[in-house]
Design a protein around this motif. Sequence first.
Motif, PDB file in Angstrom:
ATOM      1  N   GLN A 174      10.149  -0.726  63.838  1.00  0.00           N
ATOM      2  CA  GLN A 174       9.040  -0.749  62.931  1.00  0.00           C
ATOM      3  C   GLN A 174       8.040   0.292  63.090  1.00  0.00           C
ATOM      4  O   GLN A 174       7.681   1.039  61.846  1.00  0.00           O
ATOM      5  N   ARG A 175       7.659   1.100  64.277  1.00  0.00           N
ATOM      6  CA  ARG A 175       6.998   2.187  64.209  1.00  0.00           C
ATOM      7  C   ARG A 175       7.390   3.807  63.714  1.00  0.00           C
ATOM      8  O   ARG A 175       7.147   4.359  63.088  1.00  0.00           O
ATOM      9  N   GLU A 176       8.628   3.770  64.207  1.00  0.00           N
ATOM     10  CA  GLU A 176       9.552   5.010  63.966  1.00  0.00           C
ATOM     11  C   GLU A 176       9.874   4.921  62.560  1.00  0.00           C
ATOM     12  O   GLU A 176      10.175   6.028  62.057  1.00  0.00           O
ATOM     13  N   LEU A 177      10.351   3.936  61.906  1.00  0.00           N
ATOM     14  CA  LEU A 177      10.758   3.884  60.505  1.00  0.00           C
ATOM     15  C   LEU A 177      10.065   3.286  59.759  1.00  0.00           C
ATOM     16  O   LEU A 177      10.434   2.610  58.689  1.00  0.00           O
ATOM     17  N   ALA A 178       8.770   3.512  59.775  1.00  0.00           N
ATOM     18  CA  ALA A 178       7.500   2.742  58.894  1.00  0.00           C
ATOM     19  C   ALA A 178       7.860   3.099  57.480  1.00  0.00           C
ATOM     20  O   ALA A 178       7.618   2.408  56.521  1.00  0.00           O
ATOM     21  N   HIS A 179       8.289   4.474  57.193  1.00  0.00           N
ATOM     22  CA  HIS A 179       8.736   5.089  55.996  1.00  0.00           C
ATOM     23  C   HIS A 179       9.784   4.528  55.193  1.00  0.00           C
ATOM     24  O   HIS A 179       9.940   4.861  54.106  1.00  0.00           O
ATOM     25  N   ARG A 180      10.593   3.938  55.868  1.00  0.00           N
ATOM     26  CA  ARG A 180      11.823   3.104  55.380  1.00  0.00           C
ATOM     27  C   ARG A 180      11.543   1.964  54.939  1.00  0.00           C
ATOM     28  O   ARG A 180      10.747   1.056  55.131  1.00  0.00           O
ATOM     29  N   ASP A 181      12.748   1.319  54.002  1.00  0.00           N
ATOM     30  CA  ASP A 181      12.510   0.010  53.453  1.00  0.00           C
ATOM     31  C   ASP A 181      12.836  -0.979  54.606  1.00  0.00           C
ATOM     32  O   ASP A 181      13.537  -0.806  55.515  1.00  0.00           O
ATOM     33  N   SER A 182      12.833  -2.288  54.234  1.00  0.00           N
ATOM     34  CA  SER A 182      12.922  -3.278  55.226  1.00  0.00           C
ATOM     35  C   SER A 182      14.487  -3.335  55.481  1.00  0.00           C
ATOM     36  O   SER A 182      14.815  -3.766  56.691  1.00  0.00           O
ATOM     37  N   ARG A 207      15.127  -0.834  58.060  1.00  0.00           N
ATOM     38  CA  ARG A 207      14.740  -1.178  59.329  1.00  0.00           C
ATOM     39  C   ARG A 207      15.429  -2.226  59.944  1.00  0.00           C
ATOM     40  O   ARG A 207      15.741  -2.337  61.435  1.00  0.00           O
TER      41      ARG A 207
END
Length: 215
Positions: free
Chosen positions: A139-147, A150
């Motif tokens: 969640q922290r490292e891929l906050a810029h990606r869609d659900s 993630r």
Amino acid sequence: MRDIEKFISGFCRFQQQYFNDRPALYGSLRGGQRPATLLIGCCDSRVDPLLLTGGDPGDLFVVRNIANLVPPCTPDASAGVSSAIEFAVCELEVERVIVLGHARCGGIRALMAPREVRRETDFVGQWMRIARPVAERVQRELAHRDSDARHHACELASILLSLDNLLTYPWLKRRVDQGLLKLHGWYFDLESGALLAYSARRQQFLPLVCPLPAR
């Protein structure tokens, strides 16, 4: 009732295939089991280990739980999963352990997007705490990606977490260090039909069996 009839008919086919057509197989299994592989998989009804691998009875010692997780070796570790691993490694002396994850895992979805539980118990939530560290990292490292991205990343990361947790069992790590036991991380992409395997050298999941060509 149709499901029950389907299962009874299926058992009749199993009976014919193994007890009539191949009597030697169960003749040998009556004396005990000697599987070479422990497979830790998910309870998901879409991901049946024997069906996916084409194994025969006696080929796999299977442990299934929500999201194919391995708890770390602690005094309060889940006795069901830990005892099955202990039996497979120490008593059956399996030669390999496969952690088999898969796409669209409901357990990982519950972890990544928790909902309020409106029932007396939350055993799923308690169990999924094992993977909370990797979920928080994703969640922290891929906050810029869609659900979906993630979710997929967490499915893969949870396999690696389980492989790491296996090495916290001293008797298992000894066999790995002695070269008597190999650990494998596999991922079944039920959308494409591909099977991926983790490469420690490349530090990524690579195709072990590619998807079938599009028709």
